[in-house]
Motif scaffolding. Structure first.
Motif, PDB file in Angstrom:
ATOM      1  N   ARG A  70       7.410 -15.913  -8.968  1.00 49.62           N
ATOM      2  CA  ARG A  70       6.157 -15.642  -8.267  1.00 49.62           C
ATOM      3  C   ARG A  70       5.609 -16.903  -7.612  1.00 49.62           C
ATOM      4  NH1 ARG A  70       1.162 -12.411 -10.997  1.00 49.62           N
ATOM      5  NH2 ARG A  70       2.727 -10.768 -10.865  1.00 49.62           N
ATOM      6  N   ALA A 137       4.954  -7.325  -7.478  1.00 48.59           N
ATOM      7  CA  ALA A 137       4.378  -8.142  -8.545  1.00 48.59           C
ATOM      8  C   ALA A 137       5.005  -9.530  -8.607  1.00 48.59           C
ATOM      9  CB  ALA A 137       4.532  -7.425  -9.886  1.00 48.59           C
ATOM     10  N   SER A 156      -2.022  -5.732 -11.500  1.00 46.52           N
ATOM     11  CA  SER A 156      -1.905  -6.769 -10.480  1.00 46.52           C
ATOM     12  C   SER A 156      -1.849  -6.202  -9.069  1.00 46.52           C
ATOM     13  CB  SER A 156      -0.649  -7.615 -10.734  1.00 46.52           C
ATOM     14  OG  SER A 156       0.529  -6.864 -10.490  1.00 46.52           O
ATOM     15  N   LEU A 157      -1.813  -4.871  -8.934  1.00 46.65           N
ATOM     16  CA  LEU A 157      -1.676  -4.233  -7.625  1.00 46.65           C
ATOM     17  C   LEU A 157      -2.905  -3.414  -7.278  1.00 46.65           C
ATOM     18  CD1 LEU A 157       1.996  -2.904  -7.790  1.00 46.65           C
ATOM     19  CD2 LEU A 157       1.190  -5.092  -6.905  1.00 46.65           C
ATOM     20  N   ARG A 271      -0.523  -6.779  -3.603  1.00 39.33           N
ATOM     21  CA  ARG A 271      -1.001  -7.524  -4.758  1.00 39.33           C
ATOM     22  C   ARG A 271      -2.504  -7.743  -4.667  1.00 39.33           C
ATOM     23  NH1 ARG A 271       2.565 -12.747  -5.647  1.00 39.33           N
ATOM     24  NH2 ARG A 271       0.740 -13.337  -6.849  1.00 39.33           N
TER      25      ARG A 271
END
Length: 321
Positions: A70, A137, A156-157, A271
Motif C-alpha cells: 500500500r 485496499a 477502508s472503502l 478508498r
C-alpha cells in the motif's frame, strides 16, 4: 525505512528468491540483500526465514507485506498527482470492473473519457468484486465498478450505488421458454454452466438455488464470462448471467426469473483514506455523466436501470484539470 527498501522487500516476498528479486529490480544481489538487512535492523525483526535455502516470510514479514504494498502504491499515486499539478498534460487512471461490466458499461465510458482526455493513460483490471476490493485496499486501483452487496464490508472503502441490473437465465435461442418468466424450480435437475470460483454470479446462482431447496447440477464449471456464454451456445447447459451480456449474441436468449427474480446492484468504489487523483476524479465525473445521460435517453442495456438520480458533472468534457 526507505521506499527502495520496501520495494526490495516486496520483490523478495513475491519471488521467494533473492537472486530472482534482484534481477527483477535490476540491482546486484548483494546490494539488495544489504538493503533488506538494513530494513530488518531498522524494524528490529527478521522479515525472512532462509532455512535450507528456502525463503519464506516470518510473522513480521507477513504483517509488513500488505502495508508495504500500500505504501508503494500510494507513493506512485503521489508522483502521478504531483506531475499533474506541475502542469504535465498526462496522468493515469487505474480502473477495475467485473468482466460483464468491462464488456458493456465500462467500454463506452472509457471511450468517452479517452476522447475528452487523450493524454491520460488508462489501466483496466478485470476480475470478481472480491478480487477488485482487495486491489483497491492495497492501493493497486483508483476506482472500481463492483457488485453489491459485498461478502464483507470493508471499512477502508466507500461505495456509490449507481445501477441495478436484472439477472436472466441464458439458453440457446431455439430453447426459448414459452412464457415471459422462468421459475427457479425449472433449474432443478437441469444441466447448468457455472462460472469459476470468485465470480459474484456463481454465488448468486448457488444462493438462489439453495433457497429454493436444491443443489444445481453442473455440466461444466470454471469458465470466464465469454467461455460460459459460448458453452451455453454450444448446448452444454443454461447459465444465470447479467442481461447486458446477451446484447449482440443472437444465438442466446435471456429469460428473467419469476418475480421477485434476481438482480444485482452496481456500485463505484474507491478508498476512503486517500483522495483520488485529478485524473480519477475526472473519470468518475465522466462515468456518472454517461450513466445519467444513457438513463434519460433510454440507451442503457436491456434490464439495467438507474438506482437514483445521480449528479451531473459541472466540468465540461475535455476541460483541463
Amino acid at each position: 525505512m526507505q521506499l527502495q527498501q520496501l520495494a526490495y522487500f516486496v520483490a523478495v516476498a513475491e519471488a521467494r528468491h533473492f537472486t530472482q528479486a534482484a534481477e527483477r529490480m535490476r540491482v546486484a544481489q548483494p546490494s539488495l540483500s544489504k538493503q533488506i538487512k538494513a530494513l530488518e535492523a531498522d524494524l528490529g525483526a527478521p522479515l525472512f526465514s532462509r532455512a535450507r535455502g528456502n525463503v519464506t516470510l516470518t510473522p513480521a514479514g507477513e504483517a509488513l507485506l500488505p502495508l508495504a504494498r500500500r505504501i508503494l502504491a500510494d507513493a506512485d499515486t503521489a508522483r502521478q498527482e504531483v506531475a499533474q499539478l506541475a502542469g504535465l498534460r498526462r496522468g493515469r487512471v487505474r480502473l477495475g470492473a467485473t468482466p460483464s461490466l468491462c464488456a458493456g458499461l465500462m467500454a463506452d465510458a472509457l471511450a468517452r473519457f479517452h476522447r475528452a482526455y487523450p493524454g491520460i493513460e488508462l489501466l483496466v483490471e478485470e476480475g470478481g468484486s472480491r478480487d477488485l476490493v482487495r486491489a483497491l485496499a492495497r492501493g493497486q486501483l483508483d476506482l472500481s465498478l463492483i457488485i453489491m452487496p459485498l461478502q464483507s464490508d470493508d471499512p477502508s472503502l466507500v461505495t456509490e450505488e449507481i445501477l441495478r441490473e436484472n439477472l436472466v437465465v441464458a439458453a440457446p435461442s431455439h430453447e426459448r421458454p414459452k412464457g415471459p418468466y422462468m421459475e427457479i424450480e425449472a433449474l432443478r435437475g437441469r444441466q447448468m454452466v457455472m462460472f469459476r470460483r470468485g465470480y459474484d454470479l456463481r454465488e448468486a446462482t448457488l444462493t438462489a438455488c439453495r433457497q429454493a431447496g436444491f443443489e444445481p447440477r453442473f455440466s461444466v464449471q470454471g469458465g470466464e464470462m465469454d467461455a460460459v456464454l459460448r458453452f451455453v451456445e454450444a448446448g452444454l447447459g443454461v447459465a444465470v448471467v447479467p442481461s447486458m451480456v446477451l446484447d449482440g449474441r443472437p444465438g442466446l436468449s435471456g429469460t428473467p426469473l419469476a418475480p421477485p427474480g434476481l438482480s444485482r446492484t452496481i456500485a463505484l468504489a474507491q478508498r476512503k483514506d486517500v483522495e483520488p487523483t485529478r485524473a480519477a476524479q475526472a473519470f468518475r465525473e465522466t462515468l456518472l455523466s454517461f450513466v445519467v445521460e444513457a438513463g434519460h435517453e433510454g440507451t442503457l442495456p436491456q434490464g439495467v436501470d438507474l438506482i437514483a438520480e445521480l449528479p451531473w458533472t459541472d466540468r465540461p468534457p475535455g476541460e483541463a484539470f
